[in-house]
Design a protein around this motif. Structure first.
Motif, mmCIF file in Angstrom:
data_model
loop_
_atom_site.group_PDB
_atom_site.id
_atom_site.type_symbol
_atom_site.label_atom_id
_atom_site.label_comp_id
_atom_site.label_asym_id
_atom_site.label_seq_id
_atom_site.Cartn_x
_atom_site.Cartn_y
_atom_site.Cartn_z
ATOM 1 N N PHE A 106 2.529 7.365 2.633
ATOM 2 C CA PHE A 106 1.607 7.168 1.522
ATOM 3 C C PHE A 106 0.191 6.900 2.026
ATOM 4 O O PHE A 106 -0.791 7.328 1.401
ATOM 5 C CB PHE A 106 2.077 6.015 0.637
ATOM 6 C CG PHE A 106 1.413 5.973 -0.707
ATOM 7 C CD1 PHE A 106 1.940 6.684 -1.768
ATOM 8 C CD2 PHE A 106 0.245 5.254 -0.906
ATOM 9 C CE1 PHE A 106 1.325 6.670 -3.015
ATOM 10 C CE2 PHE A 106 -0.376 5.233 -2.137
ATOM 11 C CZ PHE A 106 0.162 5.949 -3.195
ATOM 12 N N ALA A 107 0.066 6.193 3.141
ATOM 13 C CA ALA A 107 -1.262 5.890 3.674
ATOM 14 C C ALA A 107 -2.073 7.143 3.966
ATOM 15 O O ALA A 107 -3.303 7.132 3.911
ATOM 16 C CB ALA A 107 -1.131 5.046 4.943
ATOM 17 N N ARG A 108 -1.386 8.223 4.261
ATOM 18 C CA ARG A 108 -2.089 9.471 4.576
ATOM 19 C C ARG A 108 -2.727 10.113 3.349
ATOM 20 O O ARG A 108 -3.629 10.938 3.485
ATOM 21 C CB ARG A 108 -1.116 10.451 5.251
ATOM 22 C CG ARG A 108 -0.652 9.965 6.617
ATOM 23 C CD ARG A 108 0.383 10.885 7.252
ATOM 24 N NE ARG A 108 0.767 10.390 8.571
ATOM 25 C CZ ARG A 108 0.119 10.648 9.697
ATOM 26 N NH1 ARG A 108 -0.946 11.446 9.676
ATOM 27 N NH2 ARG A 108 0.530 10.145 10.852
ATOM 28 N N ILE A 109 -2.248 9.751 2.154
ATOM 29 C CA ILE A 109 -2.832 10.336 0.938
ATOM 30 C C ILE A 109 -3.733 9.351 0.196
ATOM 31 O O ILE A 109 -4.517 9.747 -0.672
ATOM 32 C CB ILE A 109 -1.756 10.874 -0.021
ATOM 33 C CG1 ILE A 109 -0.849 9.752 -0.526
ATOM 34 C CG2 ILE A 109 -0.931 11.963 0.649
ATOM 35 C CD1 ILE A 109 0.109 10.191 -1.614
ATOM 36 N N ALA A 110 -3.639 8.065 0.531
ATOM 37 C CA ALA A 110 -4.486 7.061 -0.114
ATOM 38 C C ALA A 110 -5.913 7.153 0.416
ATOM 39 O O ALA A 110 -6.162 7.625 1.521
ATOM 40 C CB ALA A 110 -3.925 5.664 0.135
ATOM 41 N N GLY A 111 -6.846 6.685 -0.393
ATOM 42 C CA GLY A 111 -8.230 6.646 0.065
ATOM 43 C C GLY A 111 -8.489 5.538 1.048
ATOM 44 O O GLY A 111 -9.382 5.637 1.891
ATOM 45 N N ALA A 112 -7.718 4.449 0.944
ATOM 46 C CA ALA A 112 -7.826 3.315 1.854
ATOM 47 C C ALA A 112 -6.534 2.523 1.790
ATOM 48 O O ALA A 112 -5.762 2.631 0.823
ATOM 49 C CB ALA A 112 -9.011 2.422 1.487
ATOM 50 N N VAL A 113 -6.303 1.730 2.819
ATOM 51 C CA VAL A 113 -5.131 0.858 2.902
ATOM 52 C C VAL A 113 -5.624 -0.578 3.042
ATOM 53 O O VAL A 113 -6.563 -0.847 3.792
ATOM 54 C CB VAL A 113 -4.245 1.220 4.110
ATOM 55 C CG1 VAL A 113 -3.112 0.215 4.281
ATOM 56 C CG2 VAL A 113 -3.695 2.631 3.966
ATOM 57 N N THR A 114 -5.001 -1.502 2.293
ATOM 58 C CA THR A 114 -5.292 -2.923 2.475
ATOM 59 C C THR A 114 -3.996 -3.644 2.804
ATOM 60 O O THR A 114 -2.963 -3.385 2.197
ATOM 61 C CB THR A 114 -5.948 -3.542 1.226
ATOM 62 O OG1 THR A 114 -5.020 -3.548 0.136
ATOM 63 C CG2 THR A 114 -7.189 -2.757 0.821
ATOM 64 N N ILE A 115 -4.067 -4.539 3.782
ATOM 65 C CA ILE A 115 -2.876 -5.245 4.256
ATOM 66 C C ILE A 115 -3.142 -6.743 4.253
ATOM 67 O O ILE A 115 -4.085 -7.222 4.880
ATOM 68 C CB ILE A 115 -2.471 -4.777 5.668
ATOM 69 C CG1 ILE A 115 -2.101 -3.290 5.638
ATOM 70 C CG2 ILE A 115 -1.315 -5.622 6.204
ATOM 71 C CD1 ILE A 115 -1.776 -2.706 7.006
ATOM 72 N N ASN A 116 -2.301 -7.470 3.525
ATOM 73 C CA ASN A 116 -2.394 -8.912 3.371
ATOM 74 C C ASN A 116 -1.071 -9.515 3.835
ATOM 75 O O ASN A 116 -0.008 -9.103 3.373
ATOM 76 C CB ASN A 116 -2.669 -9.219 1.891
ATOM 77 C CG ASN A 116 -2.604 -10.684 1.539
ATOM 78 O OD1 ASN A 116 -1.599 -11.344 1.734
ATOM 79 N ND2 ASN A 116 -3.667 -11.193 0.957
ATOM 80 N N ILE A 117 -1.128 -10.487 4.760
ATOM 81 C CA ILE A 117 0.106 -11.008 5.345
ATOM 82 C C ILE A 117 0.572 -12.307 4.687
ATOM 83 O O ILE A 117 1.320 -13.087 5.265
ATOM 84 C CB ILE A 117 -0.036 -11.216 6.866
ATOM 85 C CG1 ILE A 117 -0.998 -12.375 7.182
ATOM 86 C CG2 ILE A 117 -0.500 -9.934 7.557
ATOM 87 C CD1 ILE A 117 -0.855 -12.910 8.589
ATOM 88 N N GLY A 118 0.182 -12.531 3.448
ATOM 89 C CA GLY A 118 0.469 -13.803 2.792
ATOM 90 C C GLY A 118 1.931 -14.195 2.749
ATOM 91 O O GLY A 118 2.279 -15.339 3.033
ATOM 92 N N THR A 119 2.805 -13.287 2.348
ATOM 93 C CA THR A 119 4.240 -13.585 2.309
ATOM 94 C C THR A 119 4.944 -12.612 3.254
ATOM 95 O O THR A 119 5.365 -11.525 2.860
ATOM 96 C CB THR A 119 4.806 -13.468 0.881
ATOM 97 O OG1 THR A 119 4.385 -12.241 0.281
ATOM 98 C CG2 THR A 119 4.337 -14.617 0.015
ATOM 99 N N LEU A 120 5.073 -13.036 4.496
ATOM 100 C CA LEU A 120 5.610 -12.174 5.555
ATOM 101 C C LEU A 120 7.135 -12.189 5.571
ATOM 102 O O LEU A 120 7.754 -13.230 5.382
ATOM 103 C CB LEU A 120 5.120 -12.643 6.922
ATOM 104 C CG LEU A 120 3.789 -12.131 7.450
ATOM 105 C CD1 LEU A 120 3.572 -12.654 8.855
ATOM 106 C CD2 LEU A 120 3.734 -10.622 7.439
ATOM 107 N N TRP A 121 7.692 -11.036 5.841
ATOM 108 C CA TRP A 121 9.116 -10.929 6.159
ATOM 109 C C TRP A 121 9.280 -9.710 7.062
ATOM 110 O O TRP A 121 8.439 -8.808 7.075
ATOM 111 C CB TRP A 121 9.980 -10.824 4.902
ATOM 112 C CG TRP A 121 9.665 -9.664 4.009
ATOM 113 C CD1 TRP A 121 8.584 -9.528 3.205
ATOM 114 C CD2 TRP A 121 10.438 -8.478 3.824
ATOM 115 N NE1 TRP A 121 8.620 -8.335 2.524
ATOM 116 C CE2 TRP A 121 9.767 -7.670 2.883
ATOM 117 C CE3 TRP A 121 11.648 -8.031 4.364
ATOM 118 C CZ2 TRP A 121 10.250 -6.433 2.486
ATOM 119 C CZ3 TRP A 121 12.133 -6.805 3.949
ATOM 120 C CH2 TRP A 121 11.438 -6.016 3.020
#
Length: 268
Positions: free
Chosen positions: A57-72
């Motif tokens: 999906f990242a390849r078709i999105a305009g940008a990616v945002t990653i937030n590590i608030g609830t990690l698993w």
């Protein structure tokens, strides 16, 4: 080096016209407000985080945002896949290193993500200071430091990693290692509404998606939009409960001309 203040109104109009698709890998608490913030501002959110599809999906999105608030563990695989894909196809991606100093697990994950060279790093002062190796007064997800106290740490990280660093707080600070700016505004009610900062990370991604060659200016515009609309909503709200819908309305209603007139940006 230019100290010209970017036209936030022009950047907002461009973002709305582009209606960029933003892949938001965020924490469980933030998904609803983050999606509504992007929709209200004029972008298109997609909460796609599974390892099986995040990279594709990242390849078709305009940008990616990653937030590590609830990690698993399973979620980390999706984060890494999306960051790798964004880097491979030269799409901007934004990292929000929530409380990365709190546990060994978080420190390891942030190290792996930083190695994938985020375009923009957005965090509170304690997170940015700790990431640069400085002592901080952070407690969990809460910052115990002011944004300006993290100024040197932000400059260090921007130069070390070749990224834009945004430190958010009562006054925001943004730098690409060469240029820097502060943004004033907002409301004291904003920290009392859960995950607004996480939503801001997603909004930074929206502006970066529509102006991928201007991550510094895009970050300033996103933070200034939050500041202006937060001030608008705070002036009408009776408390945190009424603030949230008023804030979404303000994001939707703000026009480009008024945005330029009310944004309080100082180039340093």
């Amino acid at each position: 080096m230019t100290k010209t203040t970017p036209s936030c109104g022009t950047l907002l109009a461009g973002m709305r016209q582009a209606n960029p698709l933003v892949q938001c890998i965020t924490n469980d608490v933030a998904m609803n407000i983050a999606a509504n913030v992007l929709l209200s501002a004029g972008a298109s959110p997609a909460m796609v985080s599974a390892e099986e599809e995040a990279g594709e999906f990242a390849r078709i999105a305009g940008a990616v945002t990653i937030n590590i608030g609830t990690l698993w563990a399973g979620g980390v695989a999706g984060m890494l896949a999306a960051a790798r894909a964004a880097k491979d196809v030269d799409k901007p991606w934004v990292l929000d290193p929530v409380a990365h100093y709190a546990t060994g697990f978080r420190r390891r994950v942030v190290g792996e993500l930083m190695a994938l060279e985020p375009t923009i790093l957005r965090g509170n002062a304690s997170e940015i200071m700790a990431l640069a190796g400085e002592a901080s007064r952070g407690q969990g997800v809460d910052s115990g430091d002011s944004a300006m106290a993290a100024r040197n740490a932000a400059l260090t990280l921007a130069r070390r990693h070749g990224c834009v660093v945004a430190v958010t707080g009562d006054v925001d600070f943004v730098t690409d290692g060469t240029r820097s700016a502060t943004i004033e505004g907002g409301s004291p009610l904003m920290p009392k509404v859960t995950a607004l900062g996480c939503a801001l990370t997603c909004l930074v991604g929206a502006f970066a998606a529509s102006t991928p060659d201007q991550p510094f200016e895009a970050t300033i515009a996103a933070l200034a939009l939050f500041a202006v609309c937060g001030e608008d909503a705070g002036g009408q709200a009776r408390g945190p409960g009424s603030f949230q819908p008023l804030f979404l309305d303000a994001l939707s209603a703000l026009g480009s001309e008024r945005f330029d007139a009310e944004a309080r940006i100082t180039m340093l």
